[in-house]
Each structure stands twice: as C-alpha cells, then as structure tokens.
Enzyme design. Structure first.
Site, short mmCIF file in Angstrom:
data_model
loop_
_atom_site.label_atom_id
_atom_site.label_comp_id
_atom_site.label_asym_id
_atom_site.label_seq_id
_atom_site.Cartn_x
_atom_site.Cartn_y
_atom_site.Cartn_z
CG ASP A 51 -0.37 -0.09 2.51
OD1 ASP A 51 0.86 -0.23 2.60
OD2 ASP A 51 -1.11 -0.02 3.52
CB SER A 52 4.58 1.72 -0.03
OG SER A 52 4.81 0.56 -0.82
CG ASP A 90 0.31 -4.17 1.86
OD1 ASP A 90 0.50 -5.18 2.56
OD2 ASP A 90 1.09 -3.20 1.85
CE LYS A 120 3.09 -6.07 3.63
NZ LYS A 120 2.61 -4.88 4.41
CD GLU A 122 0.62 -1.59 7.98
OE1 GLU A 122 0.35 -0.81 8.92
OE2 GLU A 122 1.12 -1.21 6.90
CD GLU A 189 7.88 -0.53 7.48
OE1 GLU A 189 6.91 -1.19 7.09
OE2 GLU A 189 8.14 0.62 7.08
O1 KIV Z 1 3.53 -1.16 1.62
C1 KIV Z 1 4.70 -1.59 1.59
O2 KIV Z 1 5.48 -1.29 0.68
C2 KIV Z 1 5.13 -2.46 2.67
C3 KIV Z 1 6.59 -2.81 2.73
C4 KIV Z 1 7.37 -1.65 3.16
C5 KIV Z 1 6.83 -4.00 3.57
O3 KIV Z 1 4.35 -2.84 3.48
#
Ligand code: KIV
Length: 280
Positions: A51-52, A90, A120, A122, A189
């Site tokens: 989600d970055s 994510d 994924k 969090e 992280e």
């Molecule tokens: O969103 C992302 O890019 C991440 C990584 C930094 C692990 O969660």
C-alpha cells in the site's frame, strides 16, 4: 476488457516461501506496475504490491490514501507482468480491522480479482482473529509487525519499535500471535536490530526485514527507494542500488533541449511516403 492472468502453478507458492525458514534468504521487492514487475520477476522470490503505492505512485503523504480498488488495479498489473514470483497484495487501512468478516470479504476480493497468491495486513495480537479467519477461508496471509505505516498518524510519526523492555515483549507477543493465527510469513519493519534477530530465532515462520535485521529470513525494500527514484526523504534503512532520479532528469533535460533546438525528431524518427523496413 478481459484480464490475461498468467497461470499460478509455475509461481513460487506461499508454502515454498514458508519452507525457506532459516534457509537461503528470501528476496522480496515491492512492485506496482506491469513493466517493473516484468523487470523484477526473474530476480526475486516475492513481489509485494504494497500500500506504499499510495505514497510512491499516487503522491499521498501516508499509506492511508490506498483503497481496495487501487490495490486491486496495481495487483492486476503486477500479475500480468510476472509469471514466477509469489505475488502478495496489501489490504489497505479500513478494509480489514473492523471484523473477521470484513477482512475475509476484502481478502477474497483481492484474490478473486487479481489472482495473486496471498494478502498482507498490518497488526499482531490485535489482528489474530482477522488473520485466522482469512487463513481458514483458504487464503494465505503475510503478517506485518513492528513499525506499521497504517498507524503512523495514531503513533505520531514513523517511530522505531523495540527500544524499551515493554516494547520488546509486545513485539514478541505480536510475532507469536501472527504465527499462531496461521500466517505463512511476517514482515518486521522499523525495529531494533537485535529484537528483529531474536524474533527470527523464536518463531517458525520466515521473517522478512525492512529496517530490521540482516538475520531475518528475507529482506524487502520499496522498489522506487532502491533504484533511487524517491524524490522525498529516503529512509536510513534504504540502500540505493541505482540513481534513476539523475537518469530521468538528465533524459528530460536532453529531450527538452533537442525539442527546442529542433534536433528531435531526427530523420530516423519520422516516416517517408514510401514504406521502409524499419517502419513500425
Ligand atoms: O507497503 C509496503 O510497501 C510495505 C513494505 C514496506 C513492507 O508494506
């Protein structure tokens, strides 16, 4: 338009990633687009559609700008551009925290609409019912503990985790909770090096470090950071393996000069009345 998804049976499976615990380090990078996925696919074990993407490609200040639709669109592009890597997408903030039912519905949409291998999310102890429910629905889950970018507003910024005894104990509880809930791996992280290394020794699923420890079972970086495309602050844990900022700005500067001087397009970039062999 129909999406052409590659068959998933030649891809590295989440089970194969799980078996890499304490083995050859697992190479992971984020990817958000078709061309970048094509370039990375031969070199990595796992591509994360993180989600970055909201910050890196869409210019949001935090990952809270990501939506499920955004993640699905980028997940589809990365699936089209890869055939070998395990692809994980994510779940963005607001799509899984409320309940196990919400988490399963979001994870199901991501899997059905992209064809990726896993999702994924969090969280540690607080997200065990969500992880367990998604896994029970047959969808592999990668956990994410330590610094959790979706919580930066709540946390008052990007704060490194594991600097007090209490925080160390909480991190270990989170890691064990994610493992016990059935995740196949977990990202750690922004965590004190020795703490990430210790968690790696104590849990049976692979840990994937980012700003964590060289002893983690694998490493991940944000692709734009590692190729030097990030225009804002580059975090300390990033190693820039290329300087694409300079490459792109030099290319743009040269192009601008050539357009203004009418050097571009040259004879090789225009068409004559008669068809030649190198016409497109
Ligand atoms: O969103 C992302 O890019 C991440 C990584 C930094 C692990 O969660």
């Amino acid at each position: 338009m129909a999406t052409e998804l590659p068959t998933t049976d030649i891809r590295i499976s989440t089970e194969a990633i799980r078996r890499r615990k304490a083995g050859t380090p697992i190479v992971c990078l984020t990817a958000y687009t078709y061309p970048v996925a094509r370039l990375l696919d031969d070199h990595v074990d796992l591509l994360l559609v993180g989600d970055s993407v909201a910050m890196v490609l869409h210019g949001y200040k935090t990952t809270l700008g990501a939506s499920l639709e955004m993640m699905i669109a980028h997940g589809q592009a990365v699936m089209r551009g890869s055939a070998r890597a395990c692809v994980v997408v994510d779940l963005p903030a607001g799509t899984y925290e409320a309940s196990a039912t919400q988490a399963v519905a979001s994870a199901r949409r991501v899997i059905d609409e992209t064809g990726c291998q896993a999702v994924k999310l969090e969280g540690g102890v607080d997200m065990t019912s969500q992880i367990a429910a998604i896994v029970a629905a047959g969808i592999p889950v990668m956990g994410h503990i330590g610094l959790q970018p979706q919580s930066v507003e709540k946390d008052g910024g990007y704060k490194i985790k594991g600097r007090t005894e209490e925080a160390v104990a909480a991190l270990l509880r989170d890691a064990l909770a994610v493992e016990n809930a059935g995740a196949f791996s977990v990202v750690i992280e922004g965590t004190v090096e020795a703490v990430a290394a210790d968690i790696t020794r104590r849990i049976a699923i692979p840990t994937i470090g980012i700003g964590a420890s060289g002893d983690c079972d694998g490493q991940i970086l944000v692709i734009d950071d590692m190729v030097g495309l990030t225009v804002d602050r580059v975090p300390k844990f990033v190693k820039e393996y290329a300087d694409l900022r300079s490459v792109i700005s030099h290319a743009a500067e040269t192009y601008a000069a050539e357009v203004r001087s009418r050097t571009f397009p040259g004879p090789g970039h225009v068409f004559s009345a008669t068809k030649s062999r190198d016409d497109a």
